[in-house]
Design a protein around this motif. Sequence first.
Motif, PDB file in Angstrom:
ATOM      1  N   LYS A  52       0.834  -1.192   0.000  1.00  0.00           N
ATOM      2  CA  LYS A  52       0.000   0.000   0.000  1.00  0.00           C
ATOM      3  C   LYS A  52       0.873   1.248   0.000  1.00  0.00           C
ATOM      4  O   LYS A  52       1.778   1.367   0.826  1.00  0.00           O
ATOM      5  N   ASP A  53       0.596   2.136  -0.933  1.00  0.00           N
ATOM      6  CA  ASP A  53       1.322   3.409  -0.993  1.00  0.00           C
ATOM      7  C   ASP A  53       0.424   4.515  -0.462  1.00  0.00           C
ATOM      8  O   ASP A  53      -0.804   4.405  -0.511  1.00  0.00           O
ATOM      9  N   THR A  54       1.045   5.539  -0.005  1.00  0.00           N
ATOM     10  CA  THR A  54       0.273   6.695   0.450  1.00  0.00           C
ATOM     11  C   THR A  54       0.949   7.963  -0.057  1.00  0.00           C
ATOM     12  O   THR A  54       2.131   7.953  -0.389  1.00  0.00           O
ATOM     13  N   THR A  55       0.173   9.019  -0.102  1.00  0.00           N
ATOM     14  CA  THR A  55       0.728  10.317  -0.520  1.00  0.00           C
ATOM     15  C   THR A  55       0.431  11.351   0.556  1.00  0.00           C
ATOM     16  O   THR A  55      -0.717  11.480   0.986  1.00  0.00           O
ATOM     17  N   THR A  68       5.129  10.516  -2.066  1.00  0.00           N
ATOM     18  CA  THR A  68       4.418   9.245  -2.255  1.00  0.00           C
ATOM     19  C   THR A  68       5.381   8.141  -1.855  1.00  0.00           C
ATOM     20  O   THR A  68       6.497   8.059  -2.375  1.00  0.00           O
TER      21      THR A  68
END
Lengths: 171, 158
Positions: A52-55, A68
């Motif tokens: 899971k990536d987040t920004t 990111t």
Amino acid sequence: MTRKKLTTDRVPDPPEAPDIRRTVRIPPEQWAGLVLLIVIVALGAAGLFERKDTTVRFSQHDVDVQVTYPIRAHYREDVQFVVRIEHHAPAPIDTVRIHFPAQLFRNVADLQFLPDASAAREVTITDVPPGDAREIEAELRPSYYGRRSGDLIIDAGTRRVTVKLTTFILP
Amino acid sequence: MDTIIRVTIVYIFLLATMRLLGKREFGQLSPFEVINLLIISEIVQQAMIRDDYSLVTALTGVSVLLLLVYLTSLLSYRFKPVATVVEGTPSVLVMNGKYVVYNLDRERIAPDEIQAEMHKSGLEQLDQVKLAVLENDGKITFIRTDGGEVQSNDEEIA
């Protein structure tokens, strides 16, 4: 002499076992195993084992920063940290320094920065005109397990922006 | 989620295709054993050699598979029609010393094959066979006309 017939066209049913009343009984040890399996599948279905990536976005002193990065990734899987910097000040910025946190970049393989970074994981960008945006990428393969945190520090002229990054590496 | 869907699809596909292929193709192992071995090894192999080296994905895949296996066995035991669909029914190949042609054709078993199995079980003539049944696990079992004991096929020569 007549030859004995060796075949039959009759299709008999095989002997059947006697029918009993069938009740499902699950012993405690099987319940324990079932619960374990169901929990793993439920966590998987909820996406908790997936990357899971987040920004995160920050705006400070006419400088917009967007980072990111993976908050959850797998061991030895390629991950990327992308930092985007945009400045709205009327004057150009001579030098922008992006310092990537040591905690997140230790015990990693195939570490690459674009543009190139110094040995201290610091990327320097020069002459950023007003309204211009720059992107810095760091790519790596984590060779560790568990949770790690660190501060990404961006020095844009006299301005400093700090972003706390936390990543969890699953086995 | 992707892993769960893929494992479920592969499990159902393999179960269905192996049922359609017939019992004899997997005579040494039951269809369930073949499916389990295939899927577990594939999942674990993928997890080991693919780029992500992901153990959690392998564990999720194996957990889904084991849950499906457990659920299938639970339903098969509780509801006989389910067992019939999933495991099939035994077929009579020889009845009172006569080949049951319809079942031989359906299961693609030649008389030579039955003869060979008879020899392994210590039977010489078809007359000696009251019943030869192709069981769900793909093995042929014999009941003698004289009620005598049948030599086990699995006995090893010392």
